[in-house]
Scaffold this motif. Structure first.
Motif, short mmCIF file in Angstrom:
data_model
loop_
_atom_site.label_atom_id
_atom_site.label_comp_id
_atom_site.label_asym_id
_atom_site.label_seq_id
_atom_site.Cartn_x
_atom_site.Cartn_y
_atom_site.Cartn_z
N THR A 2 0.85 -1.19 0.00
CA THR A 2 0.00 0.00 0.00
C THR A 2 0.88 1.24 0.00
O THR A 2 1.96 1.26 0.56
N THR A 3 0.40 2.24 -0.65
CA THR A 3 1.11 3.49 -0.80
C THR A 3 0.35 4.58 -0.07
O THR A 3 -0.86 4.69 -0.23
N LYS A 4 1.06 5.38 0.70
CA LYS A 4 0.44 6.52 1.35
C LYS A 4 0.48 7.70 0.38
O LYS A 4 1.56 8.16 0.00
N VAL A 5 -0.69 8.17 -0.02
CA VAL A 5 -0.80 9.18 -1.07
C VAL A 5 -1.49 10.43 -0.53
O VAL A 5 -2.54 10.33 0.12
N LEU A 27 -8.32 5.63 -5.16
CA LEU A 27 -7.07 5.14 -4.55
C LEU A 27 -7.35 4.20 -3.39
O LEU A 27 -6.70 3.15 -3.25
N HIS A 32 -4.72 1.62 -1.61
CA HIS A 32 -3.76 2.61 -1.13
C HIS A 32 -4.32 3.32 0.11
O HIS A 32 -5.48 3.15 0.47
N ARG A 33 -3.49 4.14 0.72
CA ARG A 33 -3.89 4.90 1.90
C ARG A 33 -3.84 6.40 1.57
O ARG A 33 -2.88 7.08 1.89
#
Length: 136
Positions: A2-5, A27, A32-33
């Protein structure tokens, strides 16, 4: 993974916030986060893996607070994936094909090495007074 966006946006009449909200939901649905914040509420971008930044267009320009954010965070933005978006054309040009970024946004895109820029069509809200169209 997961990507913190960060989905950061400037807005005047909240239509650009709706675009940012939609992006955030997509997202989230993809695992994702995302975090959605007004550009003026962003303390820094170091905690994020990627950034999406958007602003409405008024007379061919992004809002001042979006430009301030770009200047303030340009070094950190250039070290992570960034995507830019604009909202504002009231005609159907945004749905007819790619609308190039306005000159100042194009220069920012190059300066921070952003991945892409997209222009979304603007909208007139029901509460817009006749004779003074408001875009966001």
């Amino acid at each position: 993974m997961t990507t913190k966006v960060l989905a950061a946006y400037a807005t005047k009449n909240w239509s650009t916030a709706e675009i940012a909200r939609t992006i955030t939901q997509v997202l989230r649905d993809e695992g994702h986060r995302p975090e959605m914040l007004l550009v003026g509420d962003v303390v820094g971008v170091q905690a994020y893996d990627a950034v999406i930044l958007g602003s409405p267009l008024y007379e061919g320009r992004w809002r001042k607070e979006a430009h301030r954010f770009l200047r303030r965070e340009s070094a950190a933005l250039s070290k992570r994936p960034v995507w830019l978006f604009s909202s504002g054309p009231l005609d159907d040009s945004a749905s007819q094909g790619d609308v190039p970024p306005v000159p100042a946004v194009h220069h920012a895109l190059i300066r921070i090495n952003a991945r892409e820029h997209v222009t979304f069509g603007g909208c007139l809200r029901d509460d817009t007074r006749a004779g003074s169209p408001k875009r966001s």
